[in-house]
Write a protein that holds these residues in place. Structure first.
Motif, PDB file in Angstrom:
ATOM      1  N   ARG A 142       0.867  -1.182   0.000  1.00 61.48           N
ATOM      2  CA  ARG A 142       0.000   0.000   0.000  1.00 61.48           C
ATOM      3  C   ARG A 142       0.903   1.230   0.000  1.00 61.48           C
ATOM      4  NH1 ARG A 142      -2.836  -0.592   4.686  1.00 61.48           N
ATOM      5  NH2 ARG A 142      -4.415  -1.853   3.637  1.00 61.48           N
ATOM      6  N   ILE A 143       0.721   2.114  -0.960  1.00 66.58           N
ATOM      7  CA  ILE A 143       1.668   3.202  -1.163  1.00 66.58           C
ATOM      8  C   ILE A 143       0.944   4.495  -1.529  1.00 66.58           C
ATOM      9  CG2 ILE A 143       2.002   2.415  -3.546  1.00 66.58           C
ATOM     10  CD1 ILE A 143       4.837   3.483  -3.440  1.00 66.58           C
ATOM     11  N   GLU A 144       1.416   5.592  -0.990  1.00 69.96           N
ATOM     12  CA  GLU A 144       0.824   6.898  -1.276  1.00 69.96           C
ATOM     13  C   GLU A 144       1.455   7.505  -2.530  1.00 69.96           C
ATOM     14  OE1 GLU A 144       0.009   8.368   3.349  1.00 69.96           O
ATOM     15  OE2 GLU A 144       1.406   9.460   2.060  1.00 69.96           O
ATOM     16  N   TYR A 145       0.617   7.969  -3.457  1.00 67.44           N
ATOM     17  CA  TYR A 145       1.147   8.766  -4.560  1.00 67.44           C
ATOM     18  C   TYR A 145       1.379  10.196  -4.070  1.00 67.44           C
ATOM     19  CZ  TYR A 145      -3.903   9.735  -5.131  1.00 67.44           C
ATOM     20  OH  TYR A 145      -5.216  10.062  -4.918  1.00 67.44           O
ATOM     21  N   GLY A 146       2.190  10.934  -4.790  1.00 67.37           N
ATOM     22  CA  GLY A 146       2.564  12.274  -4.352  1.00 67.37           C
ATOM     23  C   GLY A 146       1.468  13.306  -4.572  1.00 67.37           C
ATOM     24  N   HIS A 147       1.635  14.439  -3.940  1.00 68.10           N
ATOM     25  CA  HIS A 147       0.679  15.546  -4.079  1.00 68.10           C
ATOM     26  C   HIS A 147       0.641  16.022  -5.535  1.00 68.10           C
ATOM     27  CE1 HIS A 147      -0.025  16.216   0.247  1.00 68.10           C
ATOM     28  NE2 HIS A 147       1.240  15.829   0.390  1.00 68.10           N
ATOM     29  N   GLY A 148      -0.575  16.225  -6.037  1.00 64.79           N
ATOM     30  CA  GLY A 148      -0.743  16.753  -7.392  1.00 64.79           C
ATOM     31  C   GLY A 148      -0.684  15.720  -8.492  1.00 64.79           C
ATOM     32  N   MET A 149      -0.524  14.445  -8.136  1.00 64.57           N
ATOM     33  CA  MET A 149      -0.461  13.391  -9.160  1.00 64.57           C
ATOM     34  C   MET A 149      -1.864  13.092  -9.694  1.00 64.57           C
ATOM     35  SD  MET A 149       2.632  12.154  -9.774  1.00 64.57           S
ATOM     36  CE  MET A 149       2.454  10.419 -10.211  1.00 64.57           C
TER      37      MET A 149
END
Length: 458
Positions: free
Chosen positions: A402-409
């Motif tokens: 489980r991984i967070e994508y970056g801001h604004g992606m």
């Protein structure tokens, strides 16, 4: 000992001692320590009996290695038995050797689960801890007049009172704020006290980079931190983590320092964040290092590049002396001379033996996964969880992350990113994970040790 702030070494005699001279000193101390352990611990006496030996039979390090190792499970079991029989966890069947009236402090492991493992210290032991912390801090440039803020859990653990005392022993100023007070309080005290150095976990340091602009209206790069000590969990030896934190904190020196602060084992020389040559074993006169095979516990020769599980034996110790204690860290050691002039060996922590994951026959450590993920920042935040259906080490493919994508992606950008990351994981780690993408700041942040795995069935 009188020191000048311009002195390069805290204790030049020990830090530059030849290998042969240090081995002789260690063996002399070891023989004396083993007699003490044998006379004061039934557990250690049993270890000698299993080997068919007494302390008088130890004439060399090879003789000593015939004694079976001790591990944390045995320590916890004997503490529980002592608590039931004697009303305290330091009876004669444990590894605690000092009488109750000499014990002046108790510390505990900073593990995140289960019953804490307790360690008893006498004044003699505390004095040694302070001296060893002095070596470590002096090595990277900490001097009287510097202020050091402790953003670690203060309760019972080595990052609390023991670290405070070690800082003060160096002549520097300790600021024991504690992560328990919360993120905003830690940042407020940084603003008020303007520390030169900051102790925290790598994951909490990474979290502060996110929260600093929100909570105090400016980036962490403007906090004035010159030395950042990301301790308590893996990370400071990870090149990608080092670069991220150094840049985020305005070019701060990243100082990897490892635990077992009871023995003050490791500190790295000052290196740029994109370089990591390992930590110096800073306490060879008070802690004997061995490497063993993690499965068989058979000794592995310490030579340049050797890899094995860390086994420690405390020398000149009274309270809770470790004797061939399997520490569960997997180390790689380096014996080549260091440019700083210190003659002690260097080492890197590859991972925790109990954190190892095996995916289709490939060995993978969570820290290696973090390193690959951070290569793609800021398109990812760097926060993730490895999702397991059952405790490891064996993992039924695919390895779920489980991984967070970056801001604004945007959604189409995430698809492109996933293709790139899957290719990198296959090339570097030889596994093809299944990514489960979640928005930024979806994964809970922790100020204490952060567990990178999550078991769904528990």
């Amino acid at each position: 000992m009188t020191r000048n702030v311009n002195d390069e070494y805290w204790d030049a005699r020990i830090e530059t001692m030849s290998n042969d001279e240090m081995s002789g000193l260690q063996l002399t101390k070891l023989k004396k320590q083993l007699v003490y352990n044998y006379e004061n611990s039934l557990l250690y006496r049993r270890k000698f009996k299993e080997a068919g030996m007494t302390p008088e039979d130890v004439h060399s390090f090879e003789d000593f290695q015939r004694i079976p190792v001790t591990d944390k499970t045995e320590q916890k079991e004997t503490q529980a038995e002592s608590l039931e029989e004697f009303g305290h966890p330091f009876g004669p069947g444990t590894i605690t050797c000092a009488p109750q009236d000499k014990i002046i402090r108790l510390n505990a492991t900073s593990g995140t689960t289960g019953t804490p493992t307790l360690y008893a210290l006498t004044q003699h032991d505390v004095d040694i801890m302070n001296e060893l912390q002095g070596r470590r801090l002096w090595m990277v440039g900490i001097r009287p007049g510097h202020r050091i803020l402790q953003g670690l859990a203060l309760s019972m653990f080595a990052g609390g009172l023991p670290l405070s005392q070690g800082i003060m022993h160096t002549g520097a100023c300790a600021i024991p704020v504690g992560a328990e007070g919360g993120t905003k309080r830690v940042l407020e005290f940084i603003e008020i006290t303007r520390p030169h150095a900051f102790f925290t976990t790598p994951s909490f340091a990474q979290y502060l980079l996110e929260q600093c602009p929100k909570l105090i209206g400016k980036p962490a790069s403007e906090l004035g931190i010159k030395w950042l000590f990301p301790v308590g969990e893996p990370g400071a030896g990870n090149i990608e983590v080092r670069k991220l934190l150094s840049k985020g904190f305005g070019g701060a020196h990243i100082c990897d320092q490892t635990g077992g602060a009871h023995s003050g084992q490791g500190e790295e020389c000052l290196e740029p964040p994109e370089v990591y040559s390992g930590m110096h074993w800073t306490a060879p006169d008070h802690c004997l290092l061995e490497l063993v095979d993690p499965k068989t516990k058979k000794s592995i020769e310490i030579r340049d590049g050797a890899i094995g599980e860390e086994v420690m034996t405390f020398l000149d110790w009274e309270g809770t002396p470790f004797q061939r204690y399997a520490y569960a860290d997997l180390l790689q050691v380096f014996t080549a001379p260091c440019g700083c002039g210190r003659t002690t060996l260097r080492f890197k922590i590859i991972g925790r033996v109990d954190d190892l994951l095996i995916v289709k026959g490939m060995n993978v450590f969570p820290e290696a996964i973090r390193k690959e993920i951070l290569r793609f920042a800021p398109r990812v935040t760097g926060f993730f969880k490895i999702i397991l259906d059952k405790p490891g080490p064996s993992v039924t493919p695919p390895l779920k992350i489980r991984i967070e994508y970056g801001h604004g992606m945007h959604e189409n950008e995430i698809g492109i990113l996933e293709v790139e990351m899957l290719k990198a994981f296959k090339e570097v780690l030889r596994v093809t994970p299944q990514f489960m993408w979640v928005p930024p700041e979806s994964i809970p942040r922790e100020s204490k040790k952060t567990k990178l795995t999550e078991i769904l069935s528990l």
